[in-house]
Each structure stands twice: as structure tokens, then as C-alpha cells.
Design a protein around this motif. Structure first.
Motif, short mmCIF file in Angstrom:
data_model
loop_
_atom_site.label_atom_id
_atom_site.label_comp_id
_atom_site.label_asym_id
_atom_site.label_seq_id
_atom_site.Cartn_x
_atom_site.Cartn_y
_atom_site.Cartn_z
N LYS A 191 47.76 42.87 41.53
CA LYS A 191 47.01 43.21 40.31
C LYS A 191 46.15 42.06 39.82
O LYS A 191 44.97 42.23 39.52
CB LYS A 191 47.99 43.65 39.22
N TRP A 218 43.70 37.97 32.67
CA TRP A 218 44.88 38.46 33.37
C TRP A 218 45.84 39.15 32.40
O TRP A 218 46.36 40.22 32.68
CB TRP A 218 45.59 37.31 34.07
N LYS A 219 46.07 38.51 31.23
CA LYS A 219 47.03 39.06 30.27
C LYS A 219 46.55 40.37 29.67
O LYS A 219 47.36 41.21 29.28
CB LYS A 219 47.28 38.04 29.15
N VAL A 222 47.32 42.91 32.89
CA VAL A 222 48.58 42.86 33.63
C VAL A 222 49.73 42.67 32.65
O VAL A 222 49.74 41.70 31.88
CB VAL A 222 48.58 41.72 34.68
N LYS A 223 50.68 43.60 32.66
CA LYS A 223 51.81 43.50 31.74
C LYS A 223 52.61 42.23 32.01
O LYS A 223 52.96 41.50 31.09
CB LYS A 223 52.71 44.73 31.89
N ARG A 224 52.90 42.02 33.27
CA ARG A 224 53.61 40.80 33.63
C ARG A 224 52.57 39.79 34.08
O ARG A 224 52.25 39.66 35.25
CB ARG A 224 54.62 41.09 34.74
N ALA A 225 52.03 39.08 33.11
CA ALA A 225 50.87 38.22 33.36
C ALA A 225 51.20 37.06 34.28
O ALA A 225 52.30 36.52 34.27
CB ALA A 225 50.32 37.68 32.04
N VAL A 226 50.21 36.70 35.10
CA VAL A 226 50.34 35.53 35.96
C VAL A 226 50.15 34.29 35.09
O VAL A 226 49.30 34.26 34.21
CB VAL A 226 49.29 35.58 37.08
N GLY A 227 50.94 33.26 35.34
CA GLY A 227 50.94 32.08 34.49
C GLY A 227 49.75 31.17 34.67
O GLY A 227 48.89 31.36 35.55
#
Length: 345
Positions: A191, A218-219, A222-227
């Protein structure tokens, strides 16, 4: 008809009209003979359309009446897809339709005239002779749910080829414009990677957006965002990229079109998978096959799309021969050759 050659020969009697057809894209040639190989009537050249098929049907019926033949067997080469419509037409007219192996036609064309000459008129005669000798097989024309399944699996194969080609083109694009990209995203289909390729695909775009801007985008999607670590790594890779910096406007357009193709193909494959599973649920025995460990819907659907109704087979060897998995041996005298599969379906 039975599948042994002896049975096939016995089904060609003195009351059988044998027709050989050389199939082409637009124009076909038909020749008729009796069970002894004596040609009956004049050859017929007809077009691949309704009028041509009607002419073929009339020609066959007239020959049957003229030579007192109660049945007719029409043989043809399974040349590409051109023979499908004619075979369906003849079967609808309740005329037995069979196919001969193109390799047999090629190898036996010199038997009558000792000449390697090849033309449509001669091939039609050779095909009729092969049918007379019982060297034919019944085409596996599926009906009902099995026909639906075969069409679906053919479509899936086409979509998979297109998807693989599209993926390769995406890799090609990366190699040209952002060769460091795979060091950041090992799987570009994830994603976060898809967001990156869609919104800021080029190294210059990444550098201009910056770490905070990348994380924000990204946030948002994407629910589970990449850091931030991944964003830092992406910016570092972009800042030292050796990718091509010319033609960037059309480079963005290129990756945009490739991603659109990718999304469309994956969507179509998902929808097709649901349709195939629904069809399998209505086919007897398919659910039980799916319960076997290691067999998924693709394997079961592909198998049944080729074989059709398993109740139509009298012996497992028929399925092996259909798949080209029957064995062959190459031995002579004291020489004992290896036994291998024929690979001839």
C-alpha cells in the motif's frame, strides 16, 4: 464413440460418408469418400460463415442421398481456433465431428502420391483417409457449466499474462528512473509503495516533498502507516539516485498508466476468481476435490476446464492421454530405451 482405434475403425462402415475438411481462417475445403477410400462427388470450397456452413450441410446431405449413406463423419484438423465455430455448427446439426492430429496429416500426406506437395485440396483428402483408418479422436467440446469454466480459465490465463507483462514494465520503469527504489520497498505492490508510485514516483518528487510530507501522505491513505524510518530511507535513496532525470513529465504519465493497468487487471482477476468458485460449487465432485489438501480452486478449475465431466470417461488412461502424460518407450532388439511421458495431449 469409443476411444480405442479398433472401435473407431468399426464405426466406419460401408454406410458411412467420410468428409475431410482443411480448415483455414476464411475459406475451407471439403472432400468426401467412402470407407474404402474412393472419393465421392466433387470437392466443396466454402466460406467460414453461415452461408458457407449451410452449403456444407446441404452438400453432405446430398452426397448421403446420392450414395445411400445413412451416417456421416466429418474430420478436420484442430487448426488454432478457426475450427470451433464449424464444429459447433455440425454438432448442432447432429453430424458426428472428429479431429485428426496435425502431425499425422503432415507425416501421411505422401502416402497416396509420393510427393511432399502440400495444399488445401490435398490436405482435405489426407484428413478423410486418416478418419477412414480410425486415426481420429472426438473433440472435447464442453457444455453447460464446464463450458463456462473453460471460458473463465482461458480469460484468467490471458489476464495473468497481461498482469505479468505489466509488472515487468513497472520494474523496467524503476530501473530507468528510480533504480534505488527496490532497496526501500522490496515489494512495490504494498500500500505505501503504491501511494508513493502514484503521488511522488520520481526521485526529485521525493526530495521535494520531504520526510514529513511523505509520512503525511502515507498516513492519510494507510491505516497502519509506515514510519518515518522508511521515509528517511526513501529520501536518502532519492537524493543519491542515478535514475534518468530527463523526460520526467511523461515518465510520471507512464507509471500512472502502468499502475492503472495493474489495478484494473488485479480487480478483474479477483472478480473472475469469485465467478470461478461459484461455478465450481455447482459442478459435481468439485467441492470434494477442493477438500483434498494441496488442491486449490485454480488447480481444480483448470483440471475440470480441460477434462469436462469426468463421468464421460471410461478409463483413467483417457485422462492421462488427454494431458499427454501417457508413457512412451524407445526400444529395439536388445536395446532397452528409457520410458518417458509422451507430452502429446
Amino acid at each position: 464413440m469409443n476411444y480405442t482405434q479398433k472401435s473407431r475403425i468399426e464405426q466406419i462402415t460401408d454406410s458411412t460418408l467420410i468428409v475431410g475438411i482443411d480448415v483455414a481462417k476464411e475459406t475451407h475445403v471439403a472432400r468426401a469418400q467412402d470407407h474404402r477410400g474412393i472419393e465421392l462427388g466433387k470437392r466443396l470450397i466454402f466460406d467460414s460463415n453461415h452461408r458457407g456452413f449451410e452449403a456444407l450441410h446441404t452438400w453432405i446431405k446430398e452426397l448421403q442421398r446420392s450414395y445411400n449413406k445413412t451416417t456421416a463423419v466429418v474430420g478436420m484438423e484442430p487448426t488454432g481456433h478457426y475450427w470451433f465455430t464449424m464444429a459447433h455448427y455440425l454438432l448442432q446439426k447432429e453430424i458426428t465431428t472428429v479431429v485428426v492430429n496435425p502431425a499425422h496429416v503432415k507425416k501421411s500426406k505422401e502416402l497416396d502420391d509420393n510427393s511432399p506437395t502440400k495444399n488445401d485440396i490435398k490436405d482435405a483428402r489426407v484428413i478423410a483417409q486418416l478418419v477412414k483408418d480410425g486415426r481420429y479422436s472426438e473433440p472435447n467440446i464442453l457444455t453447460g457449466k464446464y463450458a463456462e469454466l473453460r471460458v473463465a480459465m482461458v480469460q484468467r490465463e490471458r489476464l495473468m499474462r497481461s498482469l505479468i507483462e505489466t509488472k515487468n514494465q513497472v520494474h523496467n520503469w524503476m530501473d530507468r528512473y528510480f533504480p534505488e527504489y527496490p532497496t526501500v520497498f522490496k515489494d512495490w505492490e504494498g500500500k505505501a509503495s503504491m501511494i508513493t508510485l502514484k503521488n511522488f514516483p520520481l526521485p526529485q518528487d521525493v526530495v521535494n516533498l520531504g520526510i514529513e510530507g511523505i509520512v503525511t501522505q502515507w498516513k492519510n491513505e494507510v491505516k497502519r502507516a509506515v514510519g518515518a524510518k522508511r521515509a528517511i530511507k526513501l529520501v536518502e535513496a532519492a537524493s543519491i539516485s542515478v535514475g534518468i532525470s530527463l523526460g520526467q513529465t511523461m515518465a510520471r504519465r507512464e507509471i500512472e498508466m502502468l499502475l492503472e493497468q495493474y489495478m484494473l487487471l488485479t480487480k478483474q482477476l479477483d472478480e473472475l476468481a469469485q465467478d470461478v468458485v461459484t461455478i465450481l460449487e455447482e459442478i459435481p465432485g468439485a467441492v470434494q476435490m477442493l477438500a483434498i489438501p494441496g488442491l486449490g480452486w485454480i488447480t481444480v478449475a483448470g483440471f475440470l476446464a480441460e477434462t469436462g465431466d469426468l463421468q464421460a470417461y471410461h478409463h483413467p488412461q483417457q485422462i492421462l492421454k488427454l494431458a499427454g502424460l501417457n508413457l512412451k518407450e524407445n526400444s529395439s532388439g536388445k536395446h532397452k530405451g528409457q520410458t518417458r511421458i509422451t507430452k502429446r495431449g
